[in-house]
Design a protein around this motif. Structure first.
Motif, mmCIF file in Angstrom:
data_model
loop_
_atom_site.group_PDB
_atom_site.id
_atom_site.type_symbol
_atom_site.label_atom_id
_atom_site.label_comp_id
_atom_site.label_asym_id
_atom_site.label_seq_id
_atom_site.Cartn_x
_atom_site.Cartn_y
_atom_site.Cartn_z
ATOM 1 N N GLU A 140 -97.683 -4.747 22.460
ATOM 2 C CA GLU A 140 -97.440 -5.026 21.054
ATOM 3 C C GLU A 140 -98.710 -4.779 20.247
ATOM 4 O OE1 GLU A 140 -95.925 -8.982 20.670
ATOM 5 O OE2 GLU A 140 -94.333 -8.613 22.114
ATOM 6 N N CYS A 141 -98.529 -4.236 19.067
ATOM 7 C CA CYS A 141 -99.619 -4.023 18.097
ATOM 8 C C CYS A 141 -100.669 -3.020 18.580
ATOM 9 C CB CYS A 141 -100.272 -5.333 17.692
ATOM 10 S SG CYS A 141 -99.123 -6.525 16.991
ATOM 11 N N VAL A 142 -100.317 -2.158 19.514
ATOM 12 C CA VAL A 142 -101.230 -1.107 19.983
ATOM 13 C C VAL A 142 -100.688 0.216 19.452
ATOM 14 C CG1 VAL A 142 -102.190 0.076 21.997
ATOM 15 C CG2 VAL A 142 -101.995 -2.418 21.982
ATOM 16 N N ALA A 159 -99.524 13.798 27.598
ATOM 17 C CA ALA A 159 -98.962 12.459 27.370
ATOM 18 C C ALA A 159 -100.022 11.372 27.168
ATOM 19 C CB ALA A 159 -98.007 12.061 28.491
ATOM 20 N N MET A 160 -101.275 11.745 26.962
ATOM 21 C CA MET A 160 -102.354 10.783 26.740
ATOM 22 C C MET A 160 -102.521 10.516 25.239
ATOM 23 S SD MET A 160 -105.099 12.380 29.489
ATOM 24 C CE MET A 160 -106.424 12.078 28.400
ATOM 25 N N TYR A 161 -102.798 9.260 24.910
ATOM 26 C CA TYR A 161 -103.016 8.877 23.513
ATOM 27 C C TYR A 161 -104.226 7.963 23.393
ATOM 28 C CZ TYR A 161 -98.536 10.702 21.954
ATOM 29 O OH TYR A 161 -97.497 11.532 21.647
ATOM 30 N N ALA A 162 -104.970 8.145 22.310
ATOM 31 C CA ALA A 162 -105.950 7.148 21.883
ATOM 32 C C ALA A 162 -105.171 6.175 21.007
ATOM 33 C CB ALA A 162 -107.075 7.798 21.092
ATOM 34 N N LEU A 213 -107.282 4.011 25.724
ATOM 35 C CA LEU A 213 -106.747 5.291 26.175
ATOM 36 C C LEU A 213 -105.510 5.011 27.011
ATOM 37 C CD1 LEU A 213 -106.929 8.382 26.565
ATOM 38 C CD2 LEU A 213 -108.259 7.905 28.635
ATOM 39 N N PHE A 214 -104.368 5.544 26.573
ATOM 40 C CA PHE A 214 -103.161 5.508 27.382
ATOM 41 C C PHE A 214 -103.161 6.790 28.197
ATOM 42 C CE2 PHE A 214 -98.595 6.665 27.868
ATOM 43 C CZ PHE A 214 -98.267 5.681 28.770
ATOM 44 N N GLU A 215 -103.286 6.651 29.514
ATOM 45 C CA GLU A 215 -103.398 7.797 30.423
ATOM 46 C C GLU A 215 -102.388 7.610 31.546
ATOM 47 O OE1 GLU A 215 -103.258 10.199 32.029
ATOM 48 O OE2 GLU A 215 -105.104 11.172 32.463
ATOM 49 N N ASN A 253 -101.160 9.529 33.605
ATOM 50 C CA ASN A 253 -101.347 10.405 34.758
ATOM 51 C C ASN A 253 -102.405 9.883 35.734
ATOM 52 O OD1 ASN A 253 -99.653 12.452 33.407
ATOM 53 N ND2 ASN A 253 -101.380 12.555 32.022
ATOM 54 N N ALA A 254 -102.995 8.722 35.446
ATOM 55 C CA ALA A 254 -104.075 8.168 36.264
ATOM 56 C C ALA A 254 -103.587 6.944 37.040
ATOM 57 C CB ALA A 254 -105.253 7.782 35.378
ATOM 58 N N ASP A 255 -104.473 6.401 37.871
ATOM 59 C CA ASP A 255 -104.144 5.209 38.648
ATOM 60 C C ASP A 255 -103.777 4.030 37.743
ATOM 61 O OD1 ASP A 255 -104.619 6.547 41.016
ATOM 62 O OD2 ASP A 255 -106.687 5.865 41.154
ATOM 63 N N HIS A 256 -104.538 3.846 36.695
ATOM 64 C CA HIS A 256 -104.260 2.810 35.699
ATOM 65 C C HIS A 256 -103.838 3.532 34.440
ATOM 66 C CE1 HIS A 256 -106.295 -0.187 38.180
ATOM 67 N NE2 HIS A 256 -107.230 0.713 38.368
ATOM 68 N N ALA A 257 -102.827 3.049 33.759
ATOM 69 C CA ALA A 257 -102.357 3.728 32.561
ATOM 70 C C ALA A 257 -103.192 3.400 31.328
ATOM 71 C CB ALA A 257 -100.891 3.389 32.297
#
Length: 185
Positions: free
Chosen positions: A103-105, A114-117, A130-132, A134-138
């Motif tokens: 929420e609120c991000v 598919a990555m977003y700041a 960073l929403f990633e 494709n990595a171990d942690h999203a």
């Protein structure tokens, strides 16, 4: 001149001489009614510095890589606007609990793949995440504040710069407590 005013002046200067991919020119700033409609649609306010970027520099079209997303209208490159992307991510999270969206991000810039700041609009410092997927942690902490994120872009010190590819980001630990799925359990 305050620190924020100095930073806005530096961002504006760079925004007027650089174009992110897909942006032929710097858009006009958003007007107050656009900001008000965006905040009403989102159900939360933008941090003051983020609002100032949209109101004083441009409605997207500047910043690292693909640049800041506009608030409500699609940019020339065809990516959804920030508000539209946030709402789509929240709706997707309702359908697939394995991919909850905090929420609120608010997504503010697309990196590709598919990555977003994203800016945490609930926290006073407005950390950039960073929403990633494709990595171990999203989720990772890109910068502890929007101020630091903008400064790294203006100074050429962000992780996305060729000279800084070795920088490691730490996982965002608040992710699990800030998602709809976590609140429902």
């Amino acid at each position: 001149m305050t620190e924020n005013e100095q930073l806005l002046a530096r961002v504006s200067a760079k925004a007027h001489i650089t174009r992110p991919w897909g942006w032929p020119s710097l858009p006009e700033p958003a007007d107050a009614s656009t900001l008000a409609r965006a905040e009403t649609t989102l159900g939360f306010s933008l941090p003051p510095l983020l609002a100032d970027l949209y109101l004083r520099i441009g409605d997207g079209g500047f910043g690292p890589e693909y640049g800041l997303l506009p608030l409500l209208d699609s940019p020339p490159a065809g990516e959804p606007a920030a508000v539209v992307q946030y709402l789509a991510n929240r709706e997707s999270a309702r359908r697939d609990p394995d991919w909850p969206w905090p929420e609120c991000v608010l997504p503010i810039s697309h990196w590709g793949c598919a990555m977003y700041a994203c800016v945490d609009c609930r926290t006073p410092q407005a950390p950039v995440l960073l929403f990633e997927p494709n990595a171990d942690h999203a989720w990772y902490v890109d910068a502890p504040s929007l101020t630091a994120w903008l400064s790294s872009w203006v100074d050429g010190t962000g992780w996305y710069e060729e000279t800084n590819e070795e920088l490691d980001m730490i996982p965002w630990t608040d992710f699990h407590i800030r998602t709809t799925a976590a609140r429902a359990s």
